[in-house]
Design a protein around this motif. Structure first.
Motif, PDB file in Angstrom:
ATOM      1  N   ASP A 138      -5.644  -6.177  -1.995  1.00  0.00           N
ATOM      2  CA  ASP A 138      -4.520  -6.042  -1.086  1.00  0.00           C
ATOM      3  C   ASP A 138      -4.905  -5.067   0.025  1.00  0.00           C
ATOM      4  OD1 ASP A 138      -2.929  -7.763  -2.553  1.00  0.00           O
ATOM      5  OD2 ASP A 138      -2.120  -6.159  -3.806  1.00  0.00           O
ATOM      6  N   THR A 139      -4.033  -4.915   0.992  1.00  0.00           N
ATOM      7  CA  THR A 139      -4.314  -3.983   2.086  1.00  0.00           C
ATOM      8  C   THR A 139      -3.920  -2.566   1.684  1.00  0.00           C
ATOM      9  OG1 THR A 139      -2.130  -4.226   3.093  1.00  0.00           O
ATOM     10  CG2 THR A 139      -3.837  -5.811   3.751  1.00  0.00           C
ATOM     11  N   VAL A 140      -4.433  -1.599   2.394  1.00  0.00           N
ATOM     12  CA  VAL A 140      -4.077  -0.210   2.135  1.00  0.00           C
ATOM     13  C   VAL A 140      -2.570  -0.019   2.293  1.00  0.00           C
ATOM     14  CG1 VAL A 140      -4.314   2.159   2.983  1.00  0.00           C
ATOM     15  CG2 VAL A 140      -6.337   0.693   2.780  1.00  0.00           C
ATOM     16  N   GLU A 141      -1.971  -0.684   3.288  1.00  0.00           N
ATOM     17  CA  GLU A 141      -0.528  -0.575   3.507  1.00  0.00           C
ATOM     18  C   GLU A 141       0.242  -1.111   2.303  1.00  0.00           C
ATOM     19  OE1 GLU A 141      -2.690  -0.144   7.097  1.00  0.00           O
ATOM     20  OE2 GLU A 141      -2.705  -1.830   5.680  1.00  0.00           O
ATOM     21  N   GLU A 142      -0.234  -2.201   1.704  1.00  0.00           N
ATOM     22  CA  GLU A 142       0.441  -2.758   0.528  1.00  0.00           C
ATOM     23  C   GLU A 142       0.307  -1.818  -0.665  1.00  0.00           C
ATOM     24  OE1 GLU A 142       0.215  -7.571   0.921  1.00  0.00           O
ATOM     25  OE2 GLU A 142      -1.698  -6.502   0.820  1.00  0.00           O
ATOM     26  N   PHE A 143      -0.873  -1.216  -0.817  1.00  0.00           N
ATOM     27  CA  PHE A 143      -1.060  -0.253  -1.901  1.00  0.00           C
ATOM     28  C   PHE A 143      -0.110   0.926  -1.744  1.00  0.00           C
ATOM     29  CE2 PHE A 143      -5.646  -1.797  -2.272  1.00  0.00           C
ATOM     30  CZ  PHE A 143      -5.350  -2.574  -3.375  1.00  0.00           C
ATOM     31  N   THR A 144      -0.016   1.448  -0.526  1.00  0.00           N
ATOM     32  CA  THR A 144       0.848   2.598  -0.275  1.00  0.00           C
ATOM     33  C   THR A 144       2.304   2.257  -0.573  1.00  0.00           C
ATOM     34  OG1 THR A 144      -0.689   3.367   1.436  1.00  0.00           O
ATOM     35  CG2 THR A 144       1.527   4.315   1.438  1.00  0.00           C
ATOM     36  N   ALA A 188     -17.924   1.858  -4.303  1.00  0.00           N
ATOM     37  CA  ALA A 188     -17.085   2.758  -3.501  1.00  0.00           C
ATOM     38  C   ALA A 188     -15.679   2.813  -4.106  1.00  0.00           C
ATOM     39  CB  ALA A 188     -17.021   2.286  -2.060  1.00  0.00           C
ATOM     40  N   ILE A 189     -15.218   4.010  -4.416  1.00  0.00           N
ATOM     41  CA  ILE A 189     -13.942   4.164  -5.122  1.00  0.00           C
ATOM     42  C   ILE A 189     -12.755   3.746  -4.261  1.00  0.00           C
ATOM     43  CG2 ILE A 189     -13.554   6.560  -4.414  1.00  0.00           C
ATOM     44  CD1 ILE A 189     -12.530   7.065  -7.277  1.00  0.00           C
ATOM     45  N   ASP A 190     -12.899   3.812  -2.932  1.00  0.00           N
ATOM     46  CA  ASP A 190     -11.785   3.441  -2.058  1.00  0.00           C
ATOM     47  C   ASP A 190     -11.925   2.026  -1.502  1.00  0.00           C
ATOM     48  OD1 ASP A 190     -13.967   4.053  -0.557  1.00  0.00           O
ATOM     49  OD2 ASP A 190     -12.992   5.565   0.696  1.00  0.00           O
ATOM     50  N   SER A 193      -7.876   1.586  -6.761  1.00  0.00           N
ATOM     51  CA  SER A 193      -7.195   1.860  -5.497  1.00  0.00           C
ATOM     52  C   SER A 193      -6.291   3.089  -5.571  1.00  0.00           C
ATOM     53  CB  SER A 193      -6.360   0.643  -5.088  1.00  0.00           C
ATOM     54  OG  SER A 193      -5.481   0.287  -6.130  1.00  0.00           O
ATOM     55  N   TRP A 194      -6.628   4.084  -6.440  1.00  0.00           N
ATOM     56  CA  TRP A 194      -5.791   5.281  -6.508  1.00  0.00           C
ATOM     57  C   TRP A 194      -5.780   6.012  -5.175  1.00  0.00           C
ATOM     58  CZ3 TRP A 194     -10.281   5.726  -9.934  1.00  0.00           C
ATOM     59  CH2 TRP A 194     -10.115   5.045 -11.128  1.00  0.00           C
ATOM     60  N   CYS A 195      -6.842   5.833  -4.363  1.00  0.00           N
ATOM     61  CA  CYS A 195      -6.919   6.539  -3.087  1.00  0.00           C
ATOM     62  C   CYS A 195      -5.793   6.101  -2.155  1.00  0.00           C
ATOM     63  CB  CYS A 195      -8.270   6.280  -2.421  1.00  0.00           C
ATOM     64  SG  CYS A 195      -9.663   6.746  -3.450  1.00  0.00           S
ATOM     65  N   SER A 196      -5.143   4.973  -2.459  1.00  0.00           N
ATOM     66  CA  SER A 196      -4.025   4.489  -1.649  1.00  0.00           C
ATOM     67  C   SER A 196      -2.698   4.618  -2.388  1.00  0.00           C
ATOM     68  CB  SER A 196      -4.253   3.031  -1.252  1.00  0.00           C
ATOM     69  OG  SER A 196      -5.465   2.883  -0.540  1.00  0.00           O
ATOM     70  N   ASN A 235      -7.636  14.256  -2.083  1.00  0.00           N
ATOM     71  CA  ASN A 235      -7.111  13.787  -0.794  1.00  0.00           C
ATOM     72  C   ASN A 235      -5.650  13.362  -0.931  1.00  0.00           C
ATOM     73  OD1 ASN A 235      -9.455  14.250   0.635  1.00  0.00           O
ATOM     74  ND2 ASN A 235     -10.239  12.174   0.384  1.00  0.00           N
ATOM     75  N   CYS A 236      -5.326  12.695  -2.032  1.00  0.00           N
ATOM     76  CA  CYS A 236      -3.941  12.290  -2.286  1.00  0.00           C
ATOM     77  C   CYS A 236      -3.032  13.516  -2.413  1.00  0.00           C
ATOM     78  CB  CYS A 236      -3.856  11.456  -3.561  1.00  0.00           C
ATOM     79  SG  CYS A 236      -4.529   9.785  -3.430  1.00  0.00           S
TER      80      CYS A 236
END
Length: 458
Positions: A256-262, A320-322, A329-332, A397-398
């Motif tokens: 999914d996209t970063v926006e969807e993850f957020t 890559a974790i992100d 996808s915890w970075c998001s 970072n989160c």
């Protein structure tokens, strides 16, 4: 005309008024800052805690909790993991030593009162289980798996005392059975209880042959012997058999996209305890670097998650974790078990000496493996330590973005065993593929779950 004394008094009053005005401005500005901070990101986990499941008539209702709720979490240090890396072997050595072997009987009695997950995380019970797997006499063959699908010559044995186990004498470049042993040691050092106990074992080919009872078993045995035997012996990991496994597919978080993850942040937190469990579960997948979702994932009848069939792990390489193509996808989404985060902090290669890092302690634990050689090397330690560092970078970072109380989850277990089993089954999306199939109808009837159109196999 104003007297000198009056002029002095008036000047002091003017100074006091100016001080009050300045203090008012400072307080007002401070309140304004707090207002904007709270508007930017509500404190999801503490000031406005989410609904959470509680026991009730039908086990699927939710009550509101108005105060912050948090599980008790003891201090976590590198010393805790150092003890775990060595303790199990020390106990196992006592069980083998004739002068102290009486301790094995006492341990077996005590551990028989625990469920399998509790035995996994208890060093003494784990050692007693390994003793059965490593030294238990072969009583019968439950199944010769042959080479269909991805079974690669596996054999299910019944050991003395009715102990069931899975033996994998064959290994290939794509399915390296040594990875199963490494994964088990990583899980044991961390104390998470998400992988079955596994130990290397050497078995005489003739001891397997004498247990054959059918022509089909004989045929599979001959193939396994030709492809996998080392002279007069089979060698490979002997794995503890986990009872009552219910197949599930955990939270899908990739592609999914970063926006969807957020955007998922406001929905997944509605079930904080299952989310907390799954963040730990996926953190383990990150450590062993197995890039899949919902394959060979299970929940025990005790409500605990378990991972099987880890021989395809890519432990020496790191993704890559992100990267949103994978399930890390915890970075998001920016949620993580506080226990996992503090554990990785305690093992961080940036703040510890090397011998107090996860890579070194897993190497120490693997050094006791005497049947399957060459499992540990410095590259393995470097890879594990790098992944710990990447994990911490992501979660830190989160925390800088949302605040610690809005990222780290530490809630008590407020769901019963059966509630957790039902939760994971009803929230799984199954497929008609190997390792991703739904539970049998008998299991669904037993746990009281009816699959809906949304999670029926496609």
């Amino acid at each position: 005309m104003m007297k000198k004394k009056d002029r002095v008094t008036t000047g002091r009053q003017g100074g006091v008024n100016k001080s009050y005005a300045l203090a008012f401005i400072v307080v007002f500005a401070f309140c304004l800052i707090l207002f904007y901070q709270s508007s930017a990101e509500p404190d999801i986990l503490s000031r406005n805690p989410p609904a959470h499941p509680v026991q009730n008539g039908n086990n699927n209702g939710y009550d509101r909790v108005d105060e912050k709720f948090e599980a008790e979490l003891p201090p976590i240090s590198a010393e805790d993991f150092t003890v775990r890396a060595n303790k199990r072997h020390e106990i196992l050595a006592e069980f083998v030593d004739p002068s102290t072997s009486y301790k094995l009987h006492a341990a077996n009695q005590r551990c028989s009162l625990l469920n399998q997950h509790q035995q996994l995380v208890d060093p003494e019970c784990n050692a007693a289980w390994l003793h059965k797997l490593k030294f238990g006499e072969l009583s019968s063959i439950k199944q010769m798996w042959g080479f269909e699908d991805t079974h690669m010559g596996a054999i299910t044995f019944i050991l003395e005392g009715g102990v069931k186990s899975m033996f994998k004498p064959c290994t290939t470049k794509g399915e390296e059975t040594g990875n199963e042993v490494i994964a088990s040691h990583i899980d044991h050092v961390l104390g998470w209880g998400q992988v079955a106990p596994i130990t290397g074992r050497r078995i005489r080919v003739s001891d397997v042959e004498r247990l054959l009872t059918t022509a089909a078993e004989r045929s599979d045995f001959e193939k396994t012997k030709a492809m996998c035997a080392h002279g007069e012996f089979f060698e490979g990991p002997m794995m503890g058999w986990m009872d009552g496994l219910v197949p599930v597919r955990t939270l899908r978080k990739y592609k999914d996209t970063v926006e969807e993850f957020t955007a998922m942040r406001s929905t997944v937190i509605k079930d904080p305890y299952p989310l907390q469990m799954q963040t730990q579960y996926h953190a383990f997948y990150w450590l062993v670097n197995i890039l899949r979702h919902g394959k060979d994932e299970f929940v025990l009848r005790s409500g605990d998650l378990l991972a099987l069939d880890l021989d395809r792990s890519k432990i020496l390489s790191t993704t890559a974790i992100d990267d949103v193509k994978y399930n890390y996808s915890w970075c998001s989404t920016c949620y993580m078990s506080k226990k996992v985060y503090l554990s990785f902090k305690a093992l961080s290669p940036t703040t510890n000496f090397f011998d107090e890092t996860l890579g070194a302690l897993v190497g120490q634990s693997l050094s006791y493996e005497d049947v399957i050689p060459g499992l540990w090397n410095m590259d393995l330690s470097v890879a594990l330590n790098f992944r710990v560092s990447e994990f911490l970078r992501c979660i830190d970072n989160c925390i800088r973005r949302y605040g610690e109380d809005n990222v780290l989850i530490n809630v008590p277990r407020v769901m019963t065993d059966i509630e957790l089993v039902r939760y994971y089954v009803s929230h799984s999306v199954y497929k008609n593929q190997n390792g991703q199939r739904a539970p049998s109808q008998a299991i669904l009837d037993e746990i009281g779950v009816t699959l809906t159109k949304a999670n029926r196999p496609k």
